[in-house]
Design an enzyme around this catalytic site. Structure first.
Site, PDB file in Angstrom:
ATOM      1  N   VAL A 187       0.763  -1.408  -0.024  1.00  0.00           N
ATOM      2  CA  VAL A 187      -0.006  -0.149  -0.223  1.00  0.00           C
ATOM      3  C   VAL A 187       0.737   1.375   0.043  1.00  0.00           C
ATOM      4  CG1 VAL A 187      -2.072  -1.171   1.171  1.00  0.00           C
ATOM      5  CG2 VAL A 187      -0.339   0.190   2.514  1.00  0.00           C
TER       6      VAL A 187
ATOM      7  N   ALA B  69       1.589   8.945  15.443  1.00  0.00           N
ATOM      8  CA  ALA B  69       1.401  10.254  14.410  1.00  0.00           C
ATOM      9  C   ALA B  69       0.525   9.560  13.114  1.00  0.00           C
ATOM     10  CB  ALA B  69       2.716  10.527  14.121  1.00  0.00           C
ATOM     11  N   SER B  70       0.908   8.556  12.753  1.00  0.00           N
ATOM     12  CA  SER B  70       0.209   7.952  11.705  1.00  0.00           C
ATOM     13  C   SER B  70      -1.237   7.649  11.872  1.00  0.00           C
ATOM     14  CB  SER B  70       0.969   6.425  11.221  1.00  0.00           C
ATOM     15  OG  SER B  70       0.555   5.655  12.215  1.00  0.00           O
ATOM     16  N   LYS B  71      -1.602   7.331  13.252  1.00  0.00           N
ATOM     17  CA  LYS B  71      -3.095   6.891  13.533  1.00  0.00           C
ATOM     18  C   LYS B  71      -3.898   8.013  13.749  1.00  0.00           C
ATOM     19  CE  LYS B  71      -2.747   2.417  12.829  1.00  0.00           C
ATOM     20  NZ  LYS B  71      -3.423   1.902  11.593  1.00  0.00           N
TER      21      LYS B  71
ATOM     22  N   TYR C 256       3.727   5.579  15.321  1.00  0.00           N
ATOM     23  CA  TYR C 256       2.643   4.849  15.309  1.00  0.00           C
ATOM     24  C   TYR C 256       1.532   5.981  15.475  1.00  0.00           C
ATOM     25  CZ  TYR C 256      -0.566   1.211  15.654  1.00  0.00           C
ATOM     26  OH  TYR C 256      -1.896   0.415  15.447  1.00  0.00           O
TER      27      TYR C 256
ATOM     28  N   ASN D 245      -6.935  -1.278   5.717  1.00  0.00           N
ATOM     29  CA  ASN D 245      -6.623  -1.740   7.130  1.00  0.00           C
ATOM     30  C   ASN D 245      -5.229  -2.164   7.317  1.00  0.00           C
ATOM     31  OD1 ASN D 245      -7.113  -4.044   9.600  1.00  0.00           O
ATOM     32  ND2 ASN D 245      -6.172  -5.033   7.921  1.00  0.00           N
TER      33      ASN D 245
ATOM     34  N   SER E 190      -7.021   3.533  15.162  1.00  0.00           N
ATOM     35  CA  SER E 190      -6.467   2.974  16.310  1.00  0.00           C
ATOM     36  C   SER E 190      -6.880   3.614  17.688  1.00  0.00           C
ATOM     37  CB  SER E 190      -5.011   2.610  16.539  1.00  0.00           C
ATOM     38  OG  SER E 190      -4.560   2.569  17.920  1.00  0.00           O
TER      39      SER E 190
HETATM   40  N1  LIG Z   1      -3.873  -5.426  17.107  1.00  0.00           N
HETATM   41  C1  LIG Z   1      -3.747  -4.195  17.677  1.00  0.00           C
HETATM   42  O1  LIG Z   1      -4.106  -4.283  19.128  1.00  0.00           O
HETATM   43  C2  LIG Z   1      -4.532  -3.048  16.871  1.00  0.00           C
HETATM   44  C3  LIG Z   1      -4.931  -1.905  17.679  1.00  0.00           C
HETATM   45  C4  LIG Z   1      -5.349  -0.744  16.923  1.00  0.00           C
HETATM   46  C5  LIG Z   1      -5.142  -0.787  15.647  1.00  0.00           C
HETATM   47  N2  LIG Z   1      -4.678  -1.787  14.903  1.00  0.00           N
HETATM   48  C6  LIG Z   1      -4.726  -1.830  13.464  1.00  0.00           C
HETATM   49  O2  LIG Z   1      -5.262  -2.730  12.807  1.00  0.00           O
HETATM   50  C7  LIG Z   1      -4.488  -2.820  11.510  1.00  0.00           C
HETATM   51  C8  LIG Z   1      -4.289  -4.579  11.262  1.00  0.00           C
HETATM   52  O3  LIG Z   1      -3.471  -4.808  12.297  1.00  0.00           O
HETATM   53  P1  LIG Z   1      -3.421  -6.300  12.909  1.00  0.00           P
HETATM   54  O4  LIG Z   1      -3.468  -6.016  14.483  1.00  0.00           O
HETATM   55  O5  LIG Z   1      -4.360  -7.359  12.315  1.00  0.00           O
HETATM   56  O6  LIG Z   1      -1.954  -6.743  12.435  1.00  0.00           O
HETATM   57  P2  LIG Z   1      -1.493  -7.895  11.631  1.00  0.00           P
HETATM   58  O7  LIG Z   1       0.041  -7.703  11.613  1.00  0.00           O
HETATM   59  O8  LIG Z   1      -2.089  -9.348  12.085  1.00  0.00           O
HETATM   60  O9  LIG Z   1      -1.752  -7.568   9.952  1.00  0.00           O
HETATM   61  C9  LIG Z   1      -1.534  -6.485   9.423  1.00  0.00           C
HETATM   62  C10 LIG Z   1      -1.531  -7.128   7.792  1.00  0.00           C
HETATM   63  O10 LIG Z   1      -0.932  -5.877   7.144  1.00  0.00           O
HETATM   64  C11 LIG Z   1      -0.030  -6.453   6.088  1.00  0.00           C
HETATM   65  N3  LIG Z   1       0.780  -5.445   5.603  1.00  0.00           N
HETATM   66  C12 LIG Z   1       1.692  -4.976   6.213  1.00  0.00           C
HETATM   67  N4  LIG Z   1       2.401  -3.913   5.626  1.00  0.00           N
HETATM   68  C13 LIG Z   1       1.810  -3.954   4.452  1.00  0.00           C
HETATM   69  C14 LIG Z   1       1.993  -3.337   3.095  1.00  0.00           C
HETATM   70  N5  LIG Z   1       2.783  -2.338   3.178  1.00  0.00           N
HETATM   71  N6  LIG Z   1       0.854  -3.221   2.126  1.00  0.00           N
HETATM   72  C15 LIG Z   1      -0.129  -4.410   2.415  1.00  0.00           C
HETATM   73  N7  LIG Z   1      -0.269  -4.936   3.338  1.00  0.00           N
HETATM   74  C16 LIG Z   1       0.573  -4.909   4.320  1.00  0.00           C
HETATM   75  C17 LIG Z   1       0.900  -7.691   6.697  1.00  0.00           C
HETATM   76  O11 LIG Z   1       1.364  -8.359   5.742  1.00  0.00           O
HETATM   77  C18 LIG Z   1      -0.224  -8.173   7.690  1.00  0.00           C
HETATM   78  O12 LIG Z   1      -0.917  -9.403   6.841  1.00  0.00           O
HETATM   79  C19 LIG Z   1      -3.395  -2.290  11.546  1.00  0.00           C
HETATM   80  O13 LIG Z   1      -3.730  -0.882  10.763  1.00  0.00           O
HETATM   81  C20 LIG Z   1      -3.285  -1.677  12.752  1.00  0.00           C
HETATM   82  O14 LIG Z   1      -2.526  -0.619  13.202  1.00  0.00           O
HETATM   83  C21 LIG Z   1      -4.430  -3.085  15.331  1.00  0.00           C
END
Ligand SMILES: NC(=O)c1ccc[n+]([C@@H]2O[C@H](COP(=O)([O-])OP(=O)(O)OC[C@H]3O[C@@H](n4cnc5c(N)ncnc54)[C@H](O)[C@@H]3O)[C@@H](O)[C@H]2O)c1
Length: 252
Positions: A63, A158-160, A156, A89, A143
Site C-alpha cells: 500500500v 502520528a500515523s493513526k 505509530y 486496514n 487505532s
Molecule cells: N492489533 C491491535 O492491537 C491493533 C490495535 C489498533 C489498531 N490496529 C490496526 O489494525 C490494523 C491491522 O493490524 P493487525 O493487528 O491485524 O496486524 P497484523 O500484523 O496481524 O496484520 C497486518 C497485515 O498487514 C499486512 N501489511 C503490512 N504492510 C503492508 C503493506 N505495505 N501493504 C499491504 N499489506 C501490508 C501484513 O502483511 C499483515 O498481513 C493495522 O492498521 C493496525 O495498526 C491493531
C-alpha cells in the site's frame, strides 16, 4: 446484515483484523479482494473463504507503492465492474518502547509510509473510481492510539492520528457525493501485531490489561463486527465517525 452483491477490497487482509473482517464480510455475501503484501497469507485467507462457500480473490499489494495501489483498484473494477467498499486496514506497529529522541528516522519513514501514506493512496485512488460510479464506502483502520496519546511509539501515534484526521476531512468533502468515510479504532487486539509487541516485552501483558476496564485484550473477530456494520447499509447515515472498540480503555 447482507453484503450480497457488494465488492469489497480489504488491505492487510492476510492476517489479524483484516483476515477476520474478510472472512466475516464474505460470510455475509460480499465478494472480497484479500489484498496483502504477503501473497501467501492472502491466498490462505482467500482459500479458507472459498472452501466455506464464499467468494474471495487474493491480490499482492504494497500500500505504500502508489502504482501498486492503482493496479489493485483498477483490477478490482475490471474484474468485478465496481468497488462498493474499500477497507484500508494494512498497518505496521513500528519500534516500541522508545522515547521520541531515540526514535530512528528509518522507523518513522516506514511507519508513516504504510500507515499514513498508504491510507492516503488507497483513499485517493478509490475515491476517483467511487466518484465515477456515484457512490462508495471507505473504512479506515485507525487505532485508540489515533484518539489519545500513547507514549514511546511516536511514528505509530502520528500515523493513526493522521488516519482519523484524513477520515474526518475526506468525509466532509464527499458527503454530498454519496460516499461515506469512517474509521475503526481498536484498542489492544490479539493479532500478529500485538503478539510481536508482547513477545518483545512479555511483562507488558499484565501491565496493559490493568489499563483495560474489561481486563482483557480484544479479538480480531470482535473488531470485524464493527467493520461489517460500517460496510453494510445499516450504517448508511454514518460518516466521518470513529468507532472505538477497546474494552473501555479510552475511559481512563
Ligand atoms: N492489533 C491491535 O492491537 C491493533 C490495535 C489498533 C489498531 N490496529 C490496526 O489494525 C490494523 C491491522 O493490524 P493487525 O493487528 O491485524 O496486524 P497484523 O500484523 O496481524 O496484520 C497486518 C497485515 O498487514 C499486512 N501489511 C503490512 N504492510 C503492508 C503493506 N505495505 N501493504 C499491504 N499489506 C501490508 C501484513 O502483511 C499483515 O498481513 C493495522 O492498521 C493496525 O495498526 C491493531
Amino acid at each position: 446484515m447482507s453484503l450480497e452483491n457488494k465488492v469489497v477490497i480489504i488491505t492487510g487482509a492476510g492476517s489479524g483484523i483484516g483476515a477476520a473482517s474478510a472472512i466475516l464480510l464474505a460470510k455475509h455475501g460480499a465478494s472480497v479482494i484479500v489484498a496483502d503484501l504477503n501473497l501467501k497469507s492472502a491466498k490462505s485467507v482467500a482459500n479458507k473463504i472459498n472452501i466455506a462457500g464464499g467468494r474471495a480473490f487474493a491480490f499482492q499489494v504494497d500500500v505504500s507503492a502508489f502504482k501498486e495501489v492503482e493496479l489493485l483498484i483498477a483490477q478490482a473494477i475490471k474484474n468485478h465492474g465496481k468497488l462498493d467498499v474499500m477497507i484500508n486496514n494494512a498497518g505496521i506497529g513500528g519500534e516500541n518502547q522508545k522515547k521520541t529522541a531515540e526514535h530512528t528516522l528509518e522507523d518513522w519513514d516506514n511507519v508513516i509510509a504504510v500507515n499514513q501514506t498508504g491510507v492516503f493512496y488507497c483513499m485517493k485512488v478509490a475515491l476517483g473510481h467511487m466518484m465515477k460510479q456515484g457512490y462508495g464506502n471507505i473504512i479506515n483502520m485507525a487505532s485508540l492510539a489515533g484518539l489519545k496519546p500513547s507514549g514511546y511509539n511516536l511514528s505509530y501515534s502520528a500515523s493513526k492520528f493522521a488516519v482519523v484526521g484524513m477520515t474526518k476531512s475526506a468525509a466532509l468533502e464527499y458527503g454530498r457525493k454519496n460516499i461515506r468515510i469512517n474509521a475503526v479504532c481498536p484498542g489492544y487486539t490479539h493479532s500478529a501485531l500485538l503478539d510481536k509487541l508482547l513477545a518483545s516485552r512479555p511483562d507488558m501483558s499484565d501491565t496493559l490489561k490493568q489499563l483495560i476496564p474489561m481486563d482483557r485484550f480484544g479479538d480480531a473477530d470482535e473488531i470485524a463486527e464493527a467493520v461489517l456494520w460500517l460496510a453494510s447499509d445499516k450504517s448508511k447515515y454514518v460518516t466521518g465517525q470513529t468507532i472505538t472498540l477497546d474494552g473501555g480503555m479510552s475511559l481512563l
